[in-house]
Design a protein around this motif. Structure first.
Motif, short mmCIF file in Angstrom:
data_model
loop_
_atom_site.label_atom_id
_atom_site.label_comp_id
_atom_site.label_asym_id
_atom_site.label_seq_id
_atom_site.Cartn_x
_atom_site.Cartn_y
_atom_site.Cartn_z
N GLY A 6 0.80 -1.21 0.00
CA GLY A 6 0.00 0.00 0.00
C GLY A 6 0.83 1.25 0.00
N GLN A 7 2.17 1.10 0.01
CA GLN A 7 3.08 2.25 -0.03
C GLN A 7 3.95 2.20 -1.29
OE1 GLN A 7 5.28 2.39 3.66
NE2 GLN A 7 3.46 2.64 4.91
N GLY A 8 3.43 1.52 -2.32
CA GLY A 8 4.13 1.50 -3.59
C GLY A 8 5.20 0.43 -3.72
N THR A 9 5.25 -0.51 -2.79
CA THR A 9 6.23 -1.58 -2.86
C THR A 9 5.55 -2.94 -2.73
OG1 THR A 9 6.69 -1.64 -0.49
CG2 THR A 9 7.99 -0.11 -1.81
N VAL A 10 6.31 -3.97 -3.04
CA VAL A 10 5.88 -5.34 -2.84
C VAL A 10 6.88 -6.01 -1.91
CG1 VAL A 10 5.61 -7.59 -3.96
CG2 VAL A 10 4.70 -5.54 -5.06
N VAL A 11 6.38 -6.80 -0.94
CA VAL A 11 7.24 -7.55 -0.02
C VAL A 11 7.03 -9.04 -0.27
CG1 VAL A 11 7.78 -8.09 2.38
CG2 VAL A 11 7.29 -5.73 1.71
N SER A 12 8.13 -9.77 -0.38
CA SER A 12 8.06 -11.21 -0.60
C SER A 12 8.86 -11.94 0.48
CB SER A 12 8.61 -11.58 -1.98
OG SER A 12 9.96 -11.16 -2.10
N GLY A 13 8.45 -13.17 0.76
CA GLY A 13 9.17 -14.03 1.69
C GLY A 13 9.40 -15.38 1.04
N GLY A 14 10.45 -16.09 1.46
CA GLY A 14 10.77 -17.35 0.82
C GLY A 14 11.26 -18.40 1.78
N VAL A 15 11.53 -19.57 1.25
CA VAL A 15 12.05 -20.66 2.07
C VAL A 15 13.46 -20.37 2.56
CG1 VAL A 15 10.63 -22.41 0.95
CG2 VAL A 15 12.90 -21.91 0.05
N ASP A 16 14.12 -19.37 1.97
CA ASP A 16 15.45 -18.99 2.44
C ASP A 16 15.39 -18.17 3.72
OD1 ASP A 16 14.39 -16.67 1.42
OD2 ASP A 16 16.00 -16.29 -0.02
N GLY A 17 14.18 -17.89 4.22
CA GLY A 17 14.03 -17.17 5.47
C GLY A 17 14.20 -15.67 5.37
N THR A 18 14.20 -15.12 4.16
CA THR A 18 14.40 -13.69 3.99
C THR A 18 13.12 -12.98 3.59
OG1 THR A 18 15.00 -13.86 1.65
CG2 THR A 18 16.78 -14.07 3.26
N LEU A 19 13.03 -11.70 3.95
CA LEU A 19 12.00 -10.79 3.47
C LEU A 19 12.67 -9.79 2.53
CD1 LEU A 19 9.90 -9.88 6.66
CD2 LEU A 19 9.12 -11.20 4.69
N ARG A 20 12.08 -9.61 1.33
CA ARG A 20 12.67 -8.69 0.36
C ARG A 20 11.61 -7.69 -0.11
NH1 ARG A 20 17.63 -10.46 -1.83
NH2 ARG A 20 18.28 -12.46 -0.95
N SER A 21 12.01 -6.44 -0.21
CA SER A 21 11.13 -5.38 -0.69
C SER A 21 11.53 -5.02 -2.12
CB SER A 21 11.23 -4.14 0.20
OG SER A 21 10.93 -4.47 1.53
N TRP A 22 10.51 -4.81 -2.99
CA TRP A 22 10.76 -4.58 -4.40
C TRP A 22 10.00 -3.36 -4.90
CZ3 TRP A 22 14.20 -8.27 -5.89
CH2 TRP A 22 14.18 -9.48 -5.20
N ASP A 23 10.53 -2.77 -5.95
CA ASP A 23 9.79 -1.76 -6.71
C ASP A 23 9.05 -2.52 -7.81
OD1 ASP A 23 8.87 0.16 -8.46
OD2 ASP A 23 10.73 1.31 -8.48
N PRO A 24 7.70 -2.57 -7.78
CA PRO A 24 6.98 -3.37 -8.75
C PRO A 24 7.11 -2.86 -10.19
CG PRO A 24 5.46 -2.07 -7.45
CD PRO A 24 6.80 -1.91 -6.82
N ALA A 25 7.44 -1.58 -10.37
CA ALA A 25 7.56 -1.03 -11.72
C ALA A 25 8.82 -1.50 -12.42
CB ALA A 25 7.52 0.50 -11.66
N THR A 26 9.90 -1.66 -11.64
CA THR A 26 11.19 -1.99 -12.25
C THR A 26 11.74 -3.34 -11.79
OG1 THR A 26 12.45 -0.90 -10.49
CG2 THR A 26 11.74 0.46 -12.36
N GLY A 27 11.24 -3.86 -10.66
CA GLY A 27 11.82 -5.08 -10.10
C GLY A 27 13.07 -4.84 -9.29
N ALA A 28 13.42 -3.57 -9.08
CA ALA A 28 14.63 -3.24 -8.34
C ALA A 28 14.46 -3.56 -6.85
CB ALA A 28 14.97 -1.77 -8.50
N PRO A 29 15.47 -4.15 -6.21
CA PRO A 29 15.38 -4.44 -4.77
C PRO A 29 15.49 -3.16 -3.95
CG PRO A 29 17.55 -5.03 -5.59
CD PRO A 29 16.73 -4.63 -6.80
N LEU A 30 14.67 -3.06 -2.91
CA LEU A 30 14.66 -1.87 -2.05
C LEU A 30 15.08 -2.17 -0.62
CD1 LEU A 30 11.28 -0.32 -3.25
CD2 LEU A 30 13.59 0.28 -4.01
#
Length: 486
Positions: free
Chosen positions: A23-47
């Protein structure tokens, strides 16, 4: 409109298991590697990147500026969202922490609905004070949860294919135990002619005939580890975390008790293994509590498994596996992949062990070697393990499957699928006994007809054809027990 990918974000070391828009212009993902990653959905750049431990099961935005992440070890973590990037984690104090979370969803402003592998459904407040409430009904692992925008209707689905619809206003506070929640089996023990089980919520001990299922006796007692003495005439049961009660196996009548320092990790025969928060581990007499040998690990062990005579003790903590030979004062350690350790088992000779974790993996180790072999065994959560002799072990998991493993090659020799999540396992009297999340105990013929792991007298080296003489079955432990007694 075209279906073309706008952006592709890469970075997780393994499958992505959770995803949400903040809701603040980003996407957050989690995985089996135990990490949380924030992304810019327009470019895919990691934040942003947050590194954790156990696999991330779900990420939810329960309130503006807030993110909740559920992990496979059962923990719920709340983060502040700063420009769409999670920061400043706070772990919520929630009943059932330690039971794997399988799903989570927003249930109105500042509240989430959480499903767990033991069938529990919880309503958890994430902002301000509030009490966790439970919705009762599922006897199998919950796999999906959802709620309407206001949180006035909740729907959940389980491993039996059932979808249940709830009125959250009727949820009861507390940690369960009310009508509708099946009392999961917390521990089981087996000997020739007798199977004893303990409820996870201190529902007492029940003894049954493994051949007929007839009840022998029942007594109120704790829900800790259970095991028989070498003769099978006495039963040891742990009450709380550090009191060991001795009972007559035929009647359940209490014969004595002893309080021990630290926490009871495991017991076998007349020995008990205790651990303390500073990493101190001791092998003790189960009747008197007297310490025979002690050692100290870099971190406090979570689980342990001794061989019948105590010649070898396998110990595991998050990220660490240790083989301790008390008589020789020898400790060999090896690193484990990240994940919450849930159970450990060792073969009777002390040569091979298996460790289970909350990410559904088994780690098989030839004691003293430089590395472990990791194998996926369950989609969500492994709960228990027990040595089965002849370089074999049995594991049990949330998918309801008991698996017999050949520890020399890290391969499955047999499987028995049941229709409820398994919570406990024991091997005794030639029978595999498992307890499930519905409070039932099953005697399995998993050992019958299974191929022997190796011929008597040889143990294959992992990854090669060479063989070495096997330790003398029984003799090594008797000698070690005599040394410990001295």
């Amino acid at each position: 409109t075209s279906g073309a990918a706008v952006s592709v974000a890469r970075g997780h070391a393994g499958p992505v298991t959770a995803l949400t828009a903040t809701g603040q212009g980003t996407v957050v993902s989690g995985g089996v590697d135990g990490t949380l990653r924030s992304w810019d959905p327009a470019t895919g750049a990691p934040l942003g990147l947050l590194e954790g431990g156990p696999a991330v099961v779900a990420v939810v935005v329960p309130a503006a500026g807030q993110l909740l992440a559920a992990t496979a070890d059962g923990a719920l973590h709340v983060f502040a969202l700063v420009d769409g990037v999670p920061q400043d984690a706070v772990r919520l104090d929630v009943p059932g922490d330690g039971v794997a979370v399988t799903a989570a969803a927003c249930a109105g402003e500042g509240r989430v609905v959480v499903g767990r592998v033991d069938g529990t459904v919880q309503l958890v407040p994430t902002t301000g004070p509030g009490q966790v409430a439970e919705l009762a009904g599922h006897g199998a692992a919950v796999r999906a949860v959802t709620a309407d925008a206001a949180g006035t209707v909740v729907a959940t689905g389980d491993d039996h294919g059932r979808v249940l619809v709830w009125d959250p206003a009727r949820a009861r506070p507390g940690a369960g135990g009310h009508t509708g929640v099946s009392p999961a089996v917390g521990a089981v023990a087996a000997s020739t002619g007798l199977v004893v089980s303990a409820g996870r919520r201190s529902d007492g001990l029940l003894a049954h005939d493994p051949a007929t299922g007839a009840r022998r006796w029942g007594v109120p007692a704790g829900a800790g580890p259970l095991w028989f003495d070498p003769s099978g005439t006495r039963l040891f049961a742990v009450t709380g975390t550090a009191t060991v009660e001795e009972r007559y196996a035929t009647t359940g009548v209490r014969a004595g008790a002893v309080s021990l320092p630290g926490r009871v990790l495991a017991g076998r025969g007349a020995l008990v293994v205790t651990g303390e928060t500073d990493g101190t581990v001791a092998v003790r007499d189960a009747r008197s509590g007297r310490a025979f040998r002690t050692t100290r690990l870099p971190s406090a062990p979570r689980v342990a498994a001794p061989t019948p005579g105590g010649a070898t003790v396998l110990l595991a903590a998050d990220g660490l596996l240790a083989c301790w030979r008390p008589a020789a004062a020898e400790v060999v350690t090896v690193a484990l992949p990240a994940g919450l350790v849930t159970a450990v088992a060792v073969d009777d000779d002390g040569c091979h062990g298996v460790v289970c974790d909350a990410d559904g993996r088994v780690h098989v180790w030839r004691a003293g070697s430089a590395a472990v072999t990791t194998v996926r065994a369950d989609a969500a959560h492994l709960t228990a393990a027990a040595g089965a002799g002849r370089c074999r072990a049995v594991t049990a998991g949330s998918d309801g499957t008991a698996v017999l493993w050949d520890l020399t090659s890290a391969t499955a020799l047999g499987r028995v699928p049941l229709d409820a999540p398994l919570t406990a396992v024991a091997v005794g009297g030639g029978t595999v006994v498992v307890g499930d999340g519905c409070g039932e105990v099953h005697c399995l013929d998993l050992l019958a007809g299974a191929a022997a792991a190796v011929p008597d007298g040889v143990i294959p080296e992992q990854g090669g054809a060479a063989v070495v003489p096997a330790p003398r079955t029984g003799t090594t432990d008797r000698e070690a027990a005599a040394q410990l007694s001295e």
